[in-house]
Design an enzyme around this catalytic site. Sequence first.
Site, short mmCIF file in Angstrom:
data_model
loop_
_atom_site.label_atom_id
_atom_site.label_comp_id
_atom_site.label_asym_id
_atom_site.label_seq_id
_atom_site.Cartn_x
_atom_site.Cartn_y
_atom_site.Cartn_z
N LYS A 1 61.86 30.62 61.07
CA LYS A 1 62.85 29.67 60.53
C LYS A 1 64.30 30.19 60.49
O LYS A 1 65.12 29.70 59.72
CB LYS A 1 62.47 29.15 59.13
CG LYS A 1 61.04 28.71 58.95
CD LYS A 1 60.49 27.94 60.11
CE LYS A 1 61.06 26.54 60.28
NZ LYS A 1 60.45 25.89 61.49
N GLY B 1 66.32 30.27 63.26
CA GLY B 1 67.16 29.73 64.32
C GLY B 1 66.60 29.98 65.72
O GLY B 1 67.34 29.89 66.72
N THR B 2 65.31 30.26 65.78
CA THR B 2 64.64 30.56 67.06
C THR B 2 64.83 29.44 68.08
O THR B 2 65.19 29.70 69.24
CB THR B 2 63.11 30.69 66.83
OG1 THR B 2 62.86 31.12 65.51
CG2 THR B 2 62.48 31.59 67.84
N THR B 3 64.57 28.22 67.65
CA THR B 3 64.58 27.09 68.58
C THR B 3 66.00 26.82 69.08
O THR B 3 66.21 26.48 70.24
CB THR B 3 64.03 25.84 67.86
OG1 THR B 3 62.84 26.23 67.16
CG2 THR B 3 63.71 24.73 68.83
N TRP B 4 66.93 26.99 68.20
CA TRP B 4 68.35 26.80 68.53
C TRP B 4 68.75 27.77 69.65
O TRP B 4 69.28 27.36 70.70
CB TRP B 4 69.17 27.04 67.27
CG TRP B 4 70.57 26.54 67.26
CD1 TRP B 4 71.21 25.87 68.27
CD2 TRP B 4 71.49 26.65 66.17
NE1 TRP B 4 72.49 25.56 67.87
CE2 TRP B 4 72.68 26.03 66.59
CE3 TRP B 4 71.43 27.21 64.90
CZ2 TRP B 4 73.81 25.97 65.77
CZ3 TRP B 4 72.54 27.15 64.08
CH2 TRP B 4 73.72 26.52 64.50
N HIS C 1 57.88 36.23 66.52
CA HIS C 1 58.26 36.41 65.11
C HIS C 1 57.76 37.76 64.60
O HIS C 1 57.80 38.02 63.39
CB HIS C 1 57.66 35.30 64.24
CG HIS C 1 58.28 33.95 64.42
ND1 HIS C 1 59.62 33.77 64.61
CD2 HIS C 1 57.72 32.71 64.40
CE1 HIS C 1 59.86 32.46 64.73
NE2 HIS C 1 58.73 31.81 64.60
N ARG D 1 68.77 35.04 59.52
CA ARG D 1 69.33 33.98 58.68
C ARG D 1 69.27 34.45 57.24
O ARG D 1 68.29 35.12 56.84
CB ARG D 1 68.49 32.71 58.85
CG ARG D 1 69.03 31.49 58.15
CD ARG D 1 68.15 30.27 58.43
NE ARG D 1 68.83 29.06 58.05
CZ ARG D 1 68.30 27.84 58.14
NH1 ARG D 1 67.07 27.69 58.60
NH2 ARG D 1 68.98 26.78 57.77
N SER E 1 63.88 26.78 54.22
CA SER E 1 63.42 26.21 55.48
C SER E 1 61.93 26.50 55.68
O SER E 1 61.16 25.62 56.09
CB SER E 1 64.24 26.79 56.64
OG SER E 1 63.85 26.23 57.86
N PHE F 1 73.17 20.08 66.35
CA PHE F 1 71.97 19.76 65.56
C PHE F 1 71.50 18.32 65.80
O PHE F 1 70.31 18.09 66.07
CB PHE F 1 72.25 20.00 64.07
CG PHE F 1 71.06 19.68 63.20
CD1 PHE F 1 69.99 20.55 63.12
CD2 PHE F 1 71.01 18.49 62.49
CE1 PHE F 1 68.87 20.25 62.34
CE2 PHE F 1 69.90 18.18 61.71
CZ PHE F 1 68.83 19.06 61.63
N LYS G 1 67.48 20.02 58.21
CA LYS G 1 68.88 19.80 57.84
C LYS G 1 69.85 20.57 58.74
O LYS G 1 70.96 20.14 58.97
CB LYS G 1 69.11 20.23 56.39
CG LYS G 1 68.56 19.25 55.38
CD LYS G 1 69.23 19.43 54.04
CE LYS G 1 68.65 18.47 53.01
NZ LYS G 1 69.02 18.86 51.65
N GLY G 2 69.43 21.77 59.15
CA GLY G 2 70.28 22.56 60.03
C GLY G 2 71.59 22.97 59.38
O GLY G 2 72.64 23.00 60.02
S1 PPS Z 1 60.47 28.43 64.01
O1 PPS Z 1 59.38 27.46 63.68
O2 PPS Z 1 60.31 29.67 63.25
O3 PPS Z 1 60.60 28.66 65.43
O4 PPS Z 1 61.78 27.72 63.46
P1 PPS Z 1 63.27 28.09 63.86
O5 PPS Z 1 63.64 27.37 65.09
O6 PPS Z 1 63.46 29.56 63.83
O7 PPS Z 1 64.10 27.53 62.64
C1 PPS Z 1 64.16 26.17 62.32
C2 PPS Z 1 65.41 25.98 61.50
O8 PPS Z 1 66.54 26.01 62.40
C3 PPS Z 1 67.23 24.77 62.31
N1 PPS Z 1 67.81 24.40 63.59
C4 PPS Z 1 69.11 24.19 63.77
N2 PPS Z 1 70.16 24.30 62.92
C5 PPS Z 1 71.39 23.98 63.41
N3 PPS Z 1 71.61 23.55 64.68
C6 PPS Z 1 70.59 23.44 65.56
N4 PPS Z 1 70.81 23.02 66.79
C7 PPS Z 1 69.27 23.76 65.11
N5 PPS Z 1 68.06 23.75 65.69
C8 PPS Z 1 67.19 24.14 64.75
C9 PPS Z 1 66.13 23.79 61.86
O9 PPS Z 1 66.69 22.58 61.39
C10 PPS Z 1 65.45 24.63 60.80
O10 PPS Z 1 66.26 24.82 59.65
P2 PPS Z 1 66.25 23.85 58.36
O11 PPS Z 1 67.12 24.55 57.35
O12 PPS Z 1 64.83 23.76 57.90
O13 PPS Z 1 66.83 22.56 58.79
#
Ligand code: PPS
Length: 297
Positions: free
Chosen positions: A49, A51-54, A111, A133, A141, A233, A260-261
């Site tokens: 959680k 920011g991996t996907t980002w 992870h 983070r 998150s 986001f 929420k991001g």
């Molecule tokens: S995981 O399941 O561990 O791979 O999740 P991970 O991607 O690391 O984290 C998910 C959180 O990152 C936020 N997120 C973003 N924030 C801002 N901008 C972008 N583009 C973005 N993409 C993913 C996602 O919303 C999760 O955070 P929270 O606080 O729950 O919203």
Amino acid sequence: MSFPCMELNRPELFDFHGVSMTHYFTDSWDKVQNFKARPDDIVIATYAKAGTTWVSQILDLLYFGKSDPGRQTSIPIYERVPFLEIRIRNVPTGAELAEKMTSVPRIIKTHFPVQFVPKSFWEQNCKLIYVARNAKDNVVSYFHFDRMNIVQPEPGDWPSYLQRFQEGKVVFGSWYNHVKGWWEKKQTYGNIHYMFYEDLAEDTAQEIEKICSFLNISPTQEEKDHVIKEVAFDTMKKNKMANYSTIGVMDFKISPFMRKGKVSDWKNHFTVAQNEQFDEVYQKKMANTTLRFRTEI
Ligand code: PPS
């Protein structure tokens, strides 16, 4: 790839080489430990959680946005960027997906705490990007993720979850040890780029510049602008190939993956007393490191 979620049960947490884990991330341990890295592999490592996907979407666009634009609109992020240690019955494991990848470079997510990373990545001198983070937003998150994801242990209520997070009794163990472990590794292994979710939120363009410089790539300004637009986001939240809506194990009615991001959402969850208690524990656990986080921007 579809996930037969009906057959899945919430797992129990257990101690695995000193780290709290579940069987979904230890069942393919031997295979993962023997994973054969290639020198051009790029690893995105994070505590869950953070920011991996980002960052996965950023890297995938930087490398393939121009040469293979169909990739981002037809292949979900968990197949473009395999999750090395995951093993869910009846679906290919993360390691298998990575082994079968033909695109170069392979971008691989983990992870794992640093001591669990297969040795081959170090031997091949691979580049690794660690995204960290701040603990308060990270735990918020993670709590919402564990509520909606059946492959995670039952989270219980928020106060008890917050307590367990501080004790490292959540999947992938102690946040404190994770961020510190990778920070220490960076001091001796040159190919780690250590970055922060908060910086990425504050100035995405600047962080992408740093990533490019670390990876020795020189996209055009137009390409970079495209990446910045695609990883906003709201854009990623709507993008089915990036928002995990195609995966069966998550219940978005409870909480969406793209929730929420934001930086500082912890302020909507922590009571004053919880915040004071958390700060006290934090200071003790982080006293022995130079690593600093921002809980607001
Ligand atoms: S995981 O399941 O561990 O791979 O999740 P991970 O991607 O690391 O984290 C998910 C959180 O990152 C936020 N997120 C973003 N924030 C801002 N901008 C972008 N583009 C973005 N993409 C993913 C996602 O919303 C999760 O955070 P929270 O606080 O729950 O919203």
